[in-house]
Design a protein around this motif. Structure first.
Motif, mmCIF file in Angstrom:
data_model
loop_
_atom_site.group_PDB
_atom_site.id
_atom_site.type_symbol
_atom_site.label_atom_id
_atom_site.label_comp_id
_atom_site.label_asym_id
_atom_site.label_seq_id
_atom_site.Cartn_x
_atom_site.Cartn_y
_atom_site.Cartn_z
ATOM 1 N N ILE A 132 0.837 -1.199 0.000
ATOM 2 C CA ILE A 132 0.000 0.000 0.000
ATOM 3 C C ILE A 132 0.875 1.253 0.000
ATOM 4 O O ILE A 132 0.590 2.229 -0.703
ATOM 5 N N GLY A 133 1.961 1.229 0.776
ATOM 6 C CA GLY A 133 2.875 2.365 0.787
ATOM 7 C C GLY A 133 3.457 2.629 -0.598
ATOM 8 O O GLY A 133 3.531 3.781 -1.046
ATOM 9 N N LEU A 134 3.855 1.570 -1.292
ATOM 10 C CA LEU A 134 4.392 1.720 -2.648
ATOM 11 C C LEU A 134 3.319 2.190 -3.625
ATOM 12 O O LEU A 134 3.579 3.051 -4.479
ATOM 13 N N PHE A 135 2.113 1.646 -3.502
ATOM 14 C CA PHE A 135 1.017 2.044 -4.398
ATOM 15 C C PHE A 135 0.673 3.521 -4.216
ATOM 16 O O PHE A 135 0.412 4.236 -5.183
ATOM 17 N N LEU A 136 0.662 3.973 -2.959
ATOM 18 C CA LEU A 136 0.345 5.375 -2.684
ATOM 19 C C LEU A 136 1.444 6.297 -3.214
ATOM 20 O O LEU A 136 1.175 7.399 -3.687
#
Length: 221
Positions: free
Chosen positions: A24-28
């Motif tokens: 999720i951190g990478l996607f954001l």
């Protein structure tokens, strides 16, 4: 053996959480489409096959954050206090969620929550997976409500198949109302309203919505 099994389960849950949070951190940061499963695996220092054992699809890395909420409506009805109707229990649960600023109600203006919502609703493949999540919620609630329909005699009047349809219709209406309430709250929040300022209005709208449900589903009220 129990301690070993418990430790194994804790480590498994920690890995689920670590993989999901990292993804999720990478996607954001970079965008859902720009990040590959290989990127996530590398960031957590695991192999792609290992990652796929935990999450069969890329979208599952995001939806894992909602896993604890799946089937919640059914659990609320099944575990409600004696003397409380299904709709009363669901209304109280939703209002409690508003008071706690539960992200599921849409009434949360935390920057990280808003960013997650934008990722979720701004990615077509995640929206599709979210729809499937909602269908499972509906099915779980319908299973619980089928017993309620039987208790008030409707199954006896219209047959077992009709009773199942009644439960599924009721579950569909309830889940739809909760979804609309959450989306309305989120729409106001993204337009710049603060959660605290919006709270009284959100409570009034939720009470009105559940009153409509009670009028349309009197056997569950």
């Amino acid at each position: 053996m129990g301690d070993v099994g418990g430790l194994r389960e804790r480590k498994k849950r920690q890995m689920y959480r670590r993989l999901s949070d990292t993804a999720i951190g990478l996607f954001l940061e970079k965008g859902f489409e720009q990040v590959t499963v290989a990127d996530v695996a590398a960031a957590v220092d695991v192999s792609k096959p290992t990652l796929f054992r935990y999450f069969p699809a890329k979208e599952d890395l995001v939806l894992h954050r909602l896993a604890d909420n799946e089937g919640e409506a059914g659990r609320v009805v099944a575990r409600r206090p004696a003397g409380s109707s299904p709709l009363e229990a669901l209304r109280c649960h939703f209002l409690d969620g508003l008071a706690r600023r539960d992200p599921v109600t849409g009434l949360n203006d935390d920057a990280e929550v808003l960013a997650f919502h934008r990722l979720l609703y701004g990615t077509p493949s995640l929206v599709a997976r979210l729809h499937a999540h909602g269908e499972r919620d509906e099915a779980a609630l319908a299973d619980v409500l089928a017993g309620e329909v039987g208790e008030v005699g409707e199954v006896g009047e219209i047959g077992e198949i009709g009773g199942g349809v009644q439960a599924r219709l009721a579950a569909g209406q309830i889940v739809a109302v909760q979804r609309v309430l959450a989306r309305e709250n989120w729409r106001h929040i993204t337009a710049g309203r603060g959660a605290d300022g919006l709270y009284p209005e959100a409570v009034a709208v939720a009470r009105s919505a559940f009153a409509q449900l009670e009028a349309g589903l009197p056997h569950l009220a």
